[in-house]
Write an enzyme that holds these catalytic residues in place. Structure first.
Site, PDB file in Angstrom:
ATOM      1  N   CYS A 112      -0.736   4.568   3.869  1.00  0.00           N
ATOM      2  CA  CYS A 112      -0.595   5.374   5.028  1.00  0.00           C
ATOM      3  C   CYS A 112       0.926   6.168   5.227  1.00  0.00           C
ATOM      4  O   CYS A 112       0.768   7.076   5.737  1.00  0.00           O
ATOM      5  CB  CYS A 112      -0.963   4.794   6.190  1.00  0.00           C
ATOM      6  SG  CYS A 112      -2.458   3.611   5.818  1.00  0.00           S
ATOM      7  N   HIS A 251       0.318   8.659  12.342  1.00  0.00           N
ATOM      8  CA  HIS A 251      -0.543   8.323  11.217  1.00  0.00           C
ATOM      9  C   HIS A 251      -2.021   8.136  12.129  1.00  0.00           C
ATOM     10  O   HIS A 251      -1.839   7.304  13.223  1.00  0.00           O
ATOM     11  CB  HIS A 251      -0.279   7.075  10.399  1.00  0.00           C
ATOM     12  CG  HIS A 251      -1.479   6.440   9.574  1.00  0.00           C
ATOM     13  ND1 HIS A 251      -2.281   7.239   9.048  1.00  0.00           N
ATOM     14  CD2 HIS A 251      -1.811   5.218   9.720  1.00  0.00           C
ATOM     15  CE1 HIS A 251      -3.270   6.476   8.424  1.00  0.00           C
ATOM     16  NE2 HIS A 251      -3.046   5.319   8.877  1.00  0.00           N
ATOM     17  N   ASN A 281      -9.394   7.253   9.570  1.00  0.00           N
ATOM     18  CA  ASN A 281      -8.359   7.189   9.067  1.00  0.00           C
ATOM     19  C   ASN A 281      -8.283   7.467   7.741  1.00  0.00           C
ATOM     20  O   ASN A 281      -9.158   6.845   7.040  1.00  0.00           O
ATOM     21  CB  ASN A 281      -8.068   5.475   9.119  1.00  0.00           C
ATOM     22  CG  ASN A 281      -6.571   5.305   8.650  1.00  0.00           C
ATOM     23  OD1 ASN A 281      -5.971   5.860   7.902  1.00  0.00           O
ATOM     24  ND2 ASN A 281      -6.115   3.878   8.871  1.00  0.00           N
TER      25      ASN A 281
END
Ligand code: 4VN
Length: 324
Positions: A112, A251, A281
């Site tokens: 990430c 993020h 995500n």
């Protein structure tokens, strides 16, 4: 002194959309649970296209938007934890697909935080005068690693790719400051794609559990503790205050995390951009997908200043002050 200016942004996501209700048909979950605890309503899943295919889609869009010749591209960095192959790298597959024969291409695996780490590397090559420009892409097909029997994780992730074309300038703009870190001792809290060391001369099985595993509580705690500290230290380093920031782009892991970060930093929620409702995500792709959307919507304009902050598996984190 050289700076890296963002000249163009682009994105490419698979067109198949899977809603929370679609997931509720195959795993014991429901839309209420997923959306109230994560802010996610839908995500895009691959219909067969792999990471290099969507990364190539991004590179083509960047070439077109920046009006550049593929032969003039110096550097291609792809951040990914879901490459088509262990080798060749996704960046090399992209290079081949776009015919950027004069570029050097390699991947960065920092989950990430991958896009942030990749952009940081590109910036150093540009600042040092080694290269004049770079394509930096975050690209993931995470769906191929999801355990569709684990309702705690399979509802949280999605597929997508996006990136930027950056170019050398002498104007003080682009990447202005950064703060990054890693905590490998906590890495087992978020794993995927394990590859056991079996060979013909040992008795280790090659049977792997490749699926994504996440200790959600541990990662949640890590994010709430680390991200505010990282952004605060970045702002101090750069000598900027909340009023200097037009936006904060975190993020896109979970909307509740973003609310906690906002509260801890005393930065109002209306400065934070979120689009996890549409994409879930997407790990390394989440920040550039949102960045591209913000540019397309006119939220980011020439001269806008903001913070990008990535955090996740590794564990890793990275925050950057960016001027457009
Ligand atoms: C950063 C974060 C996450 C993450 C961690 C936990 C989590 C996302 C656990 C509790 C659950 C709701 C969902 Cl904060 C993941 C990454 C990896 O990209 C990075 N969601 N949840 C609940 O409420 O029970």
């Amino acid at each position: 002194m050289y700076f890296s200016k963002i000249i163009a942004t682009g994105a490419c996501v698979p067109d198949m959309i899977v809603t929370n209700d679609d997931l509720a048909k195959i795993v014991d979950t429901n839309d209420e649970w997923i959306s109230s605890r994560s802010g996610i309503k839908r995500r895009h899943f691959s219909k067969g296209e792999n990471t290099s295919d969507i990364a190539t889609g991004v590179a083509k869009e960047l070439i077109q938007k920046a009006g550049i010749d593929p032969l003039d591209i110096d550097l291609i960095i792809v951040a990914s934890v879901s490459a088509d192959y262990t080798t060749p790298s996704t960046a090399c597959l992209v290079q081949g697909n776009i015919g950027a024969v004069n570029a050097v291409a390699f991947d960065v695996g920092a989950a990430c935080s991958g896009f942030i780490f990749g952009l940081s590397i590109a910036d150093k090559y540009i600042k040092s005068g080694v290269y004049k420009n770079a394509i930096v892409i975050g690209a993931e097909v995470l769906s191929k690693y999801l355990d569709f029997e684990d309702r705690g994780t399979c509802v949280l992730f999605g597929d997508g790719a996006a990136g930027v074309f950056v170019e050398r300038t002498e104007e003080r703009t682009g990447l202005l400051a950064e703060e990054m870190g890693s905590d490998g001792a906590k890495g087992m809290a978020l794993t995927g794609g394990h590859s056991p060391a079996g060979n013909a001369f040992n008795d280790v099985t090659r049977q792997a559990k490749r699926e994504l595993y996440m200790d959600g509580r541990a990662i949640f705690d890590f994010a709430t503790r680390t991200v505010p500290k990282s952004v605060k230290s970045l702002m101090e380093k750069a000598g900027v205050t909340v009023d200097d920031l037009d936006f904060v782009l975190p993020h896109q892991a979970n909307s509740r995390i973003v609310e906690i970060i906002s509260r801890k930093l005393k930065i109002p929620m209306d400065k934070f951009y979120m689009n996890m409702d549409e994409y879930g995500n997407t790990s390394s792709a989440s920040i550039p997908i949102a960045l591209n959307e913000m540019v397309e919507k006119g939220i980011i304009k020439e001269g806008s200043v903001g913070v990008l902050t990535g955090f996740g598996a590794g564990l890793t984190w990275g925050s950057m002050l960016i001027k457009f």
